[in-house]
Design an enzyme around this catalytic site. Structure first.
Site, mmCIF file in Angstrom:
data_model
loop_
_atom_site.group_PDB
_atom_site.id
_atom_site.type_symbol
_atom_site.label_atom_id
_atom_site.label_comp_id
_atom_site.label_asym_id
_atom_site.label_seq_id
_atom_site.Cartn_x
_atom_site.Cartn_y
_atom_site.Cartn_z
ATOM 1 N N ASP A 12 -0.932 -3.184 7.334
ATOM 2 C CA ASP A 12 -1.658 -2.473 8.404
ATOM 3 C C ASP A 12 -0.784 -1.649 9.360
ATOM 4 O OD1 ASP A 12 -3.710 -3.900 7.226
ATOM 5 O OD2 ASP A 12 -4.326 -4.972 9.033
ATOM 6 N N LYS A 110 -8.956 -3.576 3.244
ATOM 7 C CA LYS A 110 -9.616 -4.850 3.557
ATOM 8 C C LYS A 110 -10.512 -4.679 4.775
ATOM 9 C CE LYS A 110 -5.536 -6.384 6.074
ATOM 10 N NZ LYS A 110 -6.143 -6.397 7.418
ATOM 11 N N CYS A 155 -3.003 -10.465 10.882
ATOM 12 C CA CYS A 155 -3.058 -10.054 9.472
ATOM 13 C C CYS A 155 -1.807 -10.418 8.687
ATOM 14 C CB CYS A 155 -3.374 -8.564 9.392
ATOM 15 S SG CYS A 155 -5.041 -8.218 10.007
#
Ligand SMILES: [Zn+2]
Length: 208
Positions: A12, A110, A155
C-alpha cells in the site's frame, strides 16, 4: 540478489497514505526510497494496492452519525471506520509516483468487496475470503516473505501474520514501514508479530 524462493511484499505505498493524503501515515513518504533500494535486491517483488469502491463499508462517511477512527461492530467483527481513502481509479489510490519497482510481477488489489475490508494481502477481514496471494506465492516457489510498506500496524502486520499462518517464513522490515499507531496499535502489532514468529529486521541487513 535474494533467491528465487524469497519475495518482497510492498504494502500500500499509495498517495492517500502519504502526508497530505486522505488517510495520512506520518512520514509515510519516507518508505519510498528505502523500498526502491530493497526492491533492487529482489528478483521477485509483489505490490499491494488498497482498492475500495466509493460505497465501502470501512468508510465512516457511509454510516450515518459516525466519524473516522471510531470502531463499529460489523457482521465479521469490529471494524475501525476510516476516512474515505483509496477509492478505485482515483489519484489517491495510485501508487506513489516515485515508487520505482518496474520488475514487480504482481499488483494485488484488496478491499474491493463492498461489505468487507481487507488489511491483509492474504485474507480479507472476514478472515475467510482469500485474495489468492498465498496460492500464487506457493505456485511460484516462494518460501520466505519480506513485508514492508504502510502501515506497519495494520496492513503490513496483518499481511505478515497471515503469511506466517499460511506457512511462509516471514520478516517485517521496520525501517521500510511506517505506522498509524491508533490506541496502542503499533506495540500490539509488534507483540503479535513476535508471538507468531515473524522476524523484525532493518533494511540494512538486506542491503549489505
Ligand atoms: Zn482501506
Amino acid at each position: 540478489m535474494k533467491g528465487a524462493d524469497e519475495v518482497l511484499l510492498v504494502v500500500d505505498v499509495q498517495n492517500d497514505f502519504m502526508p497530505g493524503g486522505a488517510l495520512a501515515v506520518a512520514h509515510g513518504d519516507e518508505v519510498v526510497l528505502v523500498v526502491n533500494r530493497l526492491a533492487r535486491a529482489f528478483s521477485h517483488v509483489v505490490l499491494t494496492q488498497d482498492w475500495h469502491p466509493a460505497s465501502h463499508v470501512s468508510f465512516a462517511a457511509n454510516h450515518a452519525g459516525r466519524t473516522p477512527f471510531e470502531t463499529m461492530a460489523l457482521p465479521y467483527g469490529e471494524q475501525v471506520l476510516w476516512p474515505v481513502h483509496c477509492v478505485q481509479n482515483t489519484p489517491g489510490a495510485a501508487l506513489h509516483r516515485d515508487l520505482d519497482v518496474p520488475h514487480a510481477r504482481l499488483v494485488i488489489r484488496k478491499g474491493h468487496h463492498v461489505d468487507v475490508d481487507s488489511y491483509s494481502a492474504f485474507l480479507e477481514a472476514d478472515r475467510t475470503t482469500p485474495t489468492g496471494l498465498a496460492g500464487y506465492l506457493r505456485d511460484t516457489g516462494v518460501k520466505r516473505v519480506y513485508c514492508c510498506g504502510l502501515a506497519t500496524d495494520y496492513c503490513v502486520a496483518w499481511s505478515a501474520l497471515d503469511a506466517r499462518a499460511a506457512g511462509f517464513d516471514v520478516a517485517v522490515i521496520e525501517d521500510a514501514s511506517r505506522a498509524i499507531d491508533l490506541n496502542g496499535s503499533l506495540d500490539a502489532a509488534w507483540r503479535d508479530l513476535r508471538n507468531a514468529g515473524v522476524t523484525r529486521m532493518q533494511a540494512a541487513a538486506l542491503l549489505a
